[in-house]
Design an enzyme around this catalytic site. Structure first.
Site, PDB file in Angstrom:
ATOM      1  N   ASN A   1       0.797  -1.231   0.000  1.00  0.00           N
ATOM      2  CA  ASN A   1       0.000   0.000   0.000  1.00  0.00           C
ATOM      3  C   ASN A   1       0.827   1.278   0.000  1.00  0.00           C
ATOM      4  O   ASN A   1       0.330   2.328  -0.368  1.00  0.00           O
ATOM      5  CB  ASN A   1      -0.930   0.048   1.214  1.00  0.00           C
ATOM      6  CG  ASN A   1      -2.098  -0.891   1.083  1.00  0.00           C
ATOM      7  OD1 ASN A   1      -2.413  -1.352  -0.004  1.00  0.00           O
ATOM      8  ND2 ASN A   1      -2.732  -1.192   2.187  1.00  0.00           N
TER       9      ASN A   1
ATOM     10  N   ARG B   1       3.652   4.122  -0.923  1.00  0.00           N
ATOM     11  CA  ARG B   1       4.291   4.650  -2.118  1.00  0.00           C
ATOM     12  C   ARG B   1       5.137   5.867  -1.786  1.00  0.00           C
ATOM     13  O   ARG B   1       4.842   6.606  -0.857  1.00  0.00           O
ATOM     14  CB  ARG B   1       3.244   5.111  -3.149  1.00  0.00           C
ATOM     15  CG  ARG B   1       2.191   4.088  -3.506  1.00  0.00           C
ATOM     16  CD  ARG B   1       2.773   2.984  -4.382  1.00  0.00           C
ATOM     17  NE  ARG B   1       1.748   2.095  -4.867  1.00  0.00           N
ATOM     18  CZ  ARG B   1       1.392   0.965  -4.273  1.00  0.00           C
ATOM     19  NH1 ARG B   1       1.958   0.594  -3.150  1.00  0.00           N
ATOM     20  NH2 ARG B   1       0.463   0.184  -4.803  1.00  0.00           N
TER      21      ARG B   1
ATOM     22  N   ASP C   1       0.258   6.308   1.987  1.00  0.00           N
ATOM     23  CA  ASP C   1      -0.659   5.222   1.649  1.00  0.00           C
ATOM     24  C   ASP C   1      -1.881   5.896   1.066  1.00  0.00           C
ATOM     25  O   ASP C   1      -2.740   6.378   1.788  1.00  0.00           O
ATOM     26  CB  ASP C   1      -1.024   4.414   2.902  1.00  0.00           C
ATOM     27  CG  ASP C   1      -2.022   3.304   2.627  1.00  0.00           C
ATOM     28  OD1 ASP C   1      -2.464   3.153   1.474  1.00  0.00           O
ATOM     29  OD2 ASP C   1      -2.362   2.593   3.577  1.00  0.00           O
ATOM     30  N   TYR C   2      -1.924   5.998  -0.255  1.00  0.00           N
ATOM     31  CA  TYR C   2      -3.042   6.712  -0.883  1.00  0.00           C
ATOM     32  C   TYR C   2      -4.140   5.780  -1.371  1.00  0.00           C
ATOM     33  O   TYR C   2      -5.050   6.208  -2.068  1.00  0.00           O
ATOM     34  CB  TYR C   2      -2.561   7.636  -2.007  1.00  0.00           C
ATOM     35  CG  TYR C   2      -1.917   6.971  -3.200  1.00  0.00           C
ATOM     36  CD1 TYR C   2      -2.675   6.348  -4.183  1.00  0.00           C
ATOM     37  CD2 TYR C   2      -0.546   6.979  -3.338  1.00  0.00           C
ATOM     38  CE1 TYR C   2      -2.081   5.754  -5.273  1.00  0.00           C
ATOM     39  CE2 TYR C   2       0.051   6.384  -4.430  1.00  0.00           C
ATOM     40  CZ  TYR C   2      -0.716   5.777  -5.399  1.00  0.00           C
ATOM     41  OH  TYR C   2      -0.123   5.197  -6.475  1.00  0.00           O
ATOM     42  N   HIS C   3      -4.092   4.507  -1.012  1.00  0.00           N
ATOM     43  CA  HIS C   3      -5.139   3.578  -1.431  1.00  0.00           C
ATOM     44  C   HIS C   3      -6.263   3.506  -0.425  1.00  0.00           C
ATOM     45  O   HIS C   3      -6.135   3.711   0.715  1.00  0.00           O
ATOM     46  CB  HIS C   3      -4.538   2.180  -1.643  1.00  0.00           C
ATOM     47  CG  HIS C   3      -3.658   2.125  -2.836  1.00  0.00           C
ATOM     48  ND1 HIS C   3      -2.304   2.264  -2.753  1.00  0.00           N
ATOM     49  CD2 HIS C   3      -3.935   1.968  -4.143  1.00  0.00           C
ATOM     50  CE1 HIS C   3      -1.775   2.180  -3.955  1.00  0.00           C
ATOM     51  NE2 HIS C   3      -2.750   2.010  -4.816  1.00  0.00           N
TER      52      HIS C   3
END
Length: 96
Positions: free
Chosen positions: A73, A75, A94-96
């Site tokens: 997750n 980046r 964690d941009y999800h």
């Protein structure tokens, strides 16, 4: 490329003081490797040289931002100023 701005405090500490304490320990070595690669990079075309980082540009409201995989997750994200050859707004997220 020069890293002109960093958003994540732990990432900034790693770059300026070589202190990974503000980052998850299990990712510190990989993040350090990616940051070193970014600093040595001469053009964004070199991002394709390391396929397991899955370098890609985001779309939608994050259009133009690059993303490199650190874990499932997490980046490293950033923008590239092509005229100045600088990395802007480097972040660990964690941009999800």
């Amino acid at each position: 490329m020069l890293i002109r701005s960093v958003r994540h405090k732990g990432l900034k500490r790693l770059i300026l003081q070589d202190d990974p304490s503000g980052l998850p320990g299990q990712y510190a070595v990989k993040i350090r490797t990616i940051v070193s690669f970014l600093q040595d990079m001469e053009s964004e075309d070199e991002l394709a040289d390391v396929p397991h980082w899955k370098a890609h540009r985001l779309t939608g409201d994050r259009r133009g931002i690059w993303s490199l995989v650190v874990s499932k997750n997490w980046r490293l994200t950033f923008r590239i100023d092509k005229h100045e050859l600088e990395i802007l707004d480097l972040d660990f997220e964690d941009y999800h």
